[in-house]
Design a protein around this motif. Sequence first.
Motif, PDB file in Angstrom:
ATOM      1  N   GLY A   1       7.476   3.815   0.917  1.00  0.00           N
ATOM      2  CA  GLY A   1       7.995   3.427   2.228  1.00  0.00           C
ATOM      3  C   GLY A   1       8.622   2.056   2.216  1.00  0.00           C
TER       4      GLY A   1
ATOM      5  N   ASP B   1       0.832  -1.194   0.000  1.00  0.00           N
ATOM      6  CA  ASP B   1       0.000   0.000   0.000  1.00  0.00           C
ATOM      7  C   ASP B   1       0.875   1.257   0.000  1.00  0.00           C
ATOM      8  OD1 ASP B   1      -2.361  -1.478   0.075  1.00  0.00           O
ATOM      9  OD2 ASP B   1      -2.309  -1.625   2.265  1.00  0.00           O
ATOM     10  N   ASP B   2       1.986   1.189   0.742  1.00  0.00           N
ATOM     11  CA  ASP B   2       2.933   2.307   0.804  1.00  0.00           C
ATOM     12  C   ASP B   2       4.174   1.928  -0.004  1.00  0.00           C
ATOM     13  OD1 ASP B   2       4.505   4.478   1.393  1.00  0.00           O
ATOM     14  OD2 ASP B   2       4.878   3.898   3.481  1.00  0.00           O
TER      15      ASP B   2
END
Length: 246
Positions: free
Chosen positions: A78, A74-75
């Motif tokens: 990151g 999702d990230d």
Amino acid sequence: MRKLYVIGIGAGDPDQVTMQAVKAMRRAEAFFVIGKGAEKQELVDVRTAILAEHVDGPHRVIEITDPPRDRTPDDYAGVVRDWHERRAELLETAFDQVEGAGAILVWGDPALYDSTLRMIEHVLSRGHTSFDYEVIPGVTSIAALAARHRMVLHRIGEPVHVTTGRRLREDGLGPGSTVVMLDGDCSFTAIPGPDIHIWWAAYLGMPDETLIEGNLREVEQEIITRRTELRAAKGWIMDVYLLRAN
């Protein structure tokens, strides 16, 4: 380690290694290879074969196991940052094992969709080790794609847009011609219209090299089927393609 050579070795054909790359390899005493797991051992084997052909002096190969990461996060940013940090730690440990000159053999060209240079800068920014490094350019998969299909990447006066499969799905075709790399999802199927041409290639420069070219709507299922078969047989695939509206 006093010097590190970051050497582009082309898209897979050992004959694509430039004389500049050969000279740099012959100055190195150790070669760092980032392994991608058992199913991608062939990528390590190609590098080993290149060394056997072009390096006649004593040298050693230090293999580094690439840390795993989530491929559908999702990230995304990151997860990649975390992956880079863990990679930097492994590279730093490996670099400390060499006193003279080392080298990293990079698939294609280090400046195009490859994270090696970022990793090296990350290692240096940690401040635990210091060395100089030199970048040797390599033949890109884009250049190899154009050569194997015997075509020019752009029409007269038009631009070439280079992107990834993920961005192709989000942004669509760029102006002129669009080259797509890092596409694990056959994103060309998301491009609408009957008048799109595709030049597709997998395993460029390797024994299993496969080329398909034609009207996108007419050959897209052939590409999907062939890509699926190749990936199942080998456990991995590297492909690249160019799209252009007629």
